[in-house]
Write a protein that holds these residues in place. Structure first.
Motif, short mmCIF file in Angstrom:
data_model
loop_
_atom_site.label_atom_id
_atom_site.label_comp_id
_atom_site.label_asym_id
_atom_site.label_seq_id
_atom_site.Cartn_x
_atom_site.Cartn_y
_atom_site.Cartn_z
N ARG A 42 0.86 -1.18 0.00
CA ARG A 42 0.00 0.00 0.00
C ARG A 42 0.89 1.22 0.00
O ARG A 42 1.73 1.38 0.90
N VAL A 43 0.78 2.06 -1.00
CA VAL A 43 1.54 3.30 -1.10
C VAL A 43 0.55 4.45 -1.02
O VAL A 43 -0.25 4.65 -1.95
N HIS A 44 0.58 5.16 0.10
CA HIS A 44 -0.43 6.19 0.38
C HIS A 44 -1.80 5.53 0.35
O HIS A 44 -2.08 4.64 1.14
N ASP A 45 -2.68 5.94 -0.56
CA ASP A 45 -4.02 5.34 -0.64
C ASP A 45 -4.12 4.29 -1.74
O ASP A 45 -5.18 3.67 -1.91
N VAL A 46 -3.06 4.10 -2.50
CA VAL A 46 -3.11 3.17 -3.63
C VAL A 46 -2.75 1.77 -3.15
O VAL A 46 -1.69 1.55 -2.55
N LEU A 47 -3.63 0.81 -3.43
CA LEU A 47 -3.40 -0.59 -3.08
C LEU A 47 -2.90 -1.33 -4.31
O LEU A 47 -3.47 -1.19 -5.41
N THR A 48 -1.83 -2.08 -4.14
CA THR A 48 -1.25 -2.84 -5.25
C THR A 48 -1.55 -4.32 -5.03
O THR A 48 -1.31 -4.86 -3.96
N PHE A 49 -2.08 -4.97 -6.11
CA PHE A 49 -2.45 -6.38 -6.03
C PHE A 49 -1.68 -7.15 -7.09
O PHE A 49 -1.51 -6.70 -8.23
N ALA A 50 -1.22 -8.33 -6.68
CA ALA A 50 -0.70 -9.30 -7.65
C ALA A 50 -1.87 -10.15 -8.11
O ALA A 50 -2.66 -10.64 -7.29
N ILE A 51 -2.02 -10.32 -9.41
CA ILE A 51 -3.16 -11.04 -9.94
C ILE A 51 -2.69 -11.99 -11.03
O ILE A 51 -1.82 -11.65 -11.85
N SER A 52 -3.23 -13.20 -11.01
CA SER A 52 -2.80 -14.21 -11.99
C SER A 52 -3.80 -14.35 -13.14
O SER A 52 -3.41 -14.73 -14.25
N GLU A 53 -5.09 -14.09 -12.88
CA GLU A 53 -6.11 -14.16 -13.93
C GLU A 53 -6.46 -12.74 -14.34
O GLU A 53 -7.28 -12.07 -13.73
N PHE A 54 -5.81 -12.29 -15.39
CA PHE A 54 -5.90 -10.86 -15.75
C PHE A 54 -7.29 -10.48 -16.26
O PHE A 54 -7.74 -9.35 -16.08
N ASP A 55 -7.96 -11.44 -16.94
CA ASP A 55 -9.26 -11.13 -17.54
C ASP A 55 -10.41 -11.76 -16.75
O ASP A 55 -11.51 -11.93 -17.28
N ASP A 56 -10.16 -12.11 -15.49
CA ASP A 56 -11.20 -12.71 -14.66
C ASP A 56 -11.94 -11.61 -13.93
O ASP A 56 -11.44 -11.03 -12.96
N GLY A 57 -13.16 -11.32 -14.41
CA GLY A 57 -13.94 -10.27 -13.78
C GLY A 57 -14.35 -10.61 -12.37
O GLY A 57 -14.49 -9.72 -11.51
N ALA A 58 -14.55 -11.92 -12.08
CA ALA A 58 -14.98 -12.33 -10.74
C ALA A 58 -13.90 -12.02 -9.71
O ALA A 58 -14.19 -11.59 -8.58
N ALA A 59 -12.63 -12.21 -10.09
CA ALA A 59 -11.53 -11.93 -9.16
C ALA A 59 -11.46 -10.45 -8.85
O ALA A 59 -11.33 -10.05 -7.68
N LYS A 60 -11.59 -9.60 -9.88
CA LYS A 60 -11.55 -8.16 -9.63
C LYS A 60 -12.78 -7.68 -8.86
O LYS A 60 -12.70 -6.76 -8.05
N ALA A 61 -13.92 -8.34 -9.09
CA ALA A 61 -15.12 -7.98 -8.33
C ALA A 61 -14.94 -8.34 -6.86
O ALA A 61 -15.39 -7.61 -5.96
N GLU A 62 -14.29 -9.48 -6.61
CA GLU A 62 -14.04 -9.88 -5.23
C GLU A 62 -13.12 -8.88 -4.53
O GLU A 62 -13.33 -8.51 -3.36
N ILE A 63 -12.12 -8.39 -5.26
CA ILE A 63 -11.21 -7.38 -4.70
C ILE A 63 -11.98 -6.09 -4.40
O ILE A 63 -11.80 -5.48 -3.33
N GLU A 64 -12.83 -5.69 -5.32
CA GLU A 64 -13.59 -4.45 -5.15
C GLU A 64 -14.56 -4.57 -3.97
O GLU A 64 -14.79 -3.60 -3.24
N GLU A 65 -15.10 -5.76 -3.76
CA GLU A 65 -16.03 -5.95 -2.65
C GLU A 65 -15.32 -5.83 -1.29
O GLU A 65 -15.88 -5.30 -0.34
N LEU A 66 -14.09 -6.35 -1.23
CA LEU A 66 -13.34 -6.27 0.03
C LEU A 66 -12.73 -4.90 0.26
O LEU A 66 -12.62 -4.44 1.41
N PHE A 67 -12.30 -4.24 -0.81
CA PHE A 67 -11.62 -2.95 -0.69
C PHE A 67 -12.36 -1.93 -1.55
O PHE A 67 -11.85 -1.47 -2.58
N PRO A 68 -13.58 -1.55 -1.17
CA PRO A 68 -14.37 -0.65 -2.03
C PRO A 68 -13.85 0.78 -2.00
O PRO A 68 -13.36 1.27 -0.97
N GLY A 69 -13.96 1.44 -3.14
CA GLY A 69 -13.66 2.86 -3.23
C GLY A 69 -12.21 3.23 -3.03
O GLY A 69 -11.90 4.39 -2.78
N ARG A 70 -11.30 2.27 -3.15
CA ARG A 70 -9.87 2.56 -2.97
C ARG A 70 -9.18 2.49 -4.33
O ARG A 70 -9.45 1.59 -5.14
#
Length: 350
Positions: A42-70
């Motif tokens: 985490r750098v200031h307010d920016v969260l950095t994620f390592a992701i293996s499925e680049f085009d998996d919308g479900a994975a990004k939705a899961e991230i957004e659900e846990l860390f909303p509005g960041r």
């Protein structure tokens, strides 16, 4: 991977600055366990994620659900490497992330290494004291030799040379006493408290990370009276305390083993310091007894005379060394008697 995903790539590193709160939130989802994604910094307010499925919308939705509005940044990473991150920061035996646990274990290795260094300094000081004791013994020996020859009717060596021998011995003894006394003042802080603190550091580490039971020594031997003795018996049975587990990577097990070996070395350093104190006390005993009996023998054999002052000096010096030897030896006699014995592996029970 960068060409295929359109993202910057991330190579696994076991030292990522993953905040504890992000790691705890991440394990509430299934993505980290499946090797899909993991927060790496985490750098200031920016969260950095390592992701293996680049085009998996479900994975990004899961991230957004846990860390909303960041604000978020994604880095391409292999599924296997994300699994390694998850293993490092999963909650384990001590209710903390494994990666943080490894840092804590490294801290305790440094703590125990610090105590071993302090104990080594004490042993060096004790060796310096024994060195000055040898000089003192030599000086008192010269005084006693010159004193004895001066009382003979026809000494082989001229009397001025004998007086020079006495003066040289007195000078050497004075220098040795002055140097030893200066060292002795610096030893005011060398006490059993140092051993207590070193032992408590080892006990705290073992209770926090390994839960070793400090009782029932091998082969039915009676329990030692001191904590240091019980620790020595308990640690003597262990090399690898925690067997490799499926949830741990091998380096976690090796890190734990290094810490237990460091604890063993710290306990043995305590015993070496005890042995050095006992050896110093016995050296003073030996020298004090020899000088005391020598001075008493001269006084008894030659009787009272002006040179009896030198006999009295030898007697007082011997008494002083006997007292100082008792001060060094007596407090550690029981601790040193409980030194762990090095047994063969087959001598221990399974």
């Amino acid at each position: 991977m960068a060409t295929y995903s359109g993202l910057d790539t991330l190579t696994y590193d076991e030292r990522p600055p993953v905040p504890d709160d992000l790691a705890r939130l991440a394990f509430q989802a299934e993505g980290p366990a499946r090797g899909l994604w993991f927060p790496v910094c985490r750098v200031h307010d920016v969260l950095t994620f390592a992701i293996s499925e680049f085009d998996d919308g479900a994975a990004k939705a899961e991230i957004e659900e846990l860390f909303p509005g960041r604000p978020k940044r994604f880095l391409a990473c292999l599924r296997e490497e994300i699994g390694w991150y998850a293993q490092d920061f999963a909650m384990r035996d001590t209710n903390g992330p494994v990666g943080i646990q490894r840092t804590t274990m490294a801290y305790w290795r440094n703590t125990m290494a610090l105590w071993r260094t302090k104990l080594a300094c004490q042993r060096t000081n004790l060796a310096c004291g024994r060195t000055w004791l040898n000089s003192l013994r030599w000086g008192l020996g010269l005084i006693g030799m010159g004193n004895s020859l001066l009382r003979l009717d026809n000494p082989i060596i001229p009397k001025p040379a004998l007086w020079l021998l006495v003066v040289a011995g007195a000078t050497l003894a004075t220098v040795a006493i002055f140097s030893y006394t200066r060292l002795r003042r610096s030893w005011r802080h060398i006490s059993d408290q140092n051993l207590v603190e070193a032992t408590s550091a080892v006990v705290y580490f073992l209770e926090e990370f390994h839960f070793i039971e400090l009782h029932d020594p091998a082969n039915g031997r009676p329990m030692k009276r001191t904590m240091l003795g019980r620790l020595g018996d308990s640690l003597g049975l262990y090399s690898t305390v925690v067997e490799p587990r499926g949830g741990y990577r091998e380096r976690i097990t090796l890190a734990r083993e290094r810490n237990v070996l460091a604890a063993q070395r710290t306990i043995l350093a305590c015993y070496r310091t005890l042995a050095a104190r006992a050896r110093t006390g016995l050296a003073f005993f030996r020298t004090g007894a020899a000088v005391f009996t020598f001075g008493l023998g001269l006084l008894t054999y030659f009787g009272l005379s002006p040179l009896s002052l030198l006999d009295g000096l030898l007697i007082l010096a011997g008494l002083g060394m006997l007292i100082d030897g008792a001060i060094w030896y007596w407090p550690v006699r029981r601790e040193y008697s409980e030194t762990p014995r090095c047994l063969r592996y087959e001598d221990y029970d399974d």
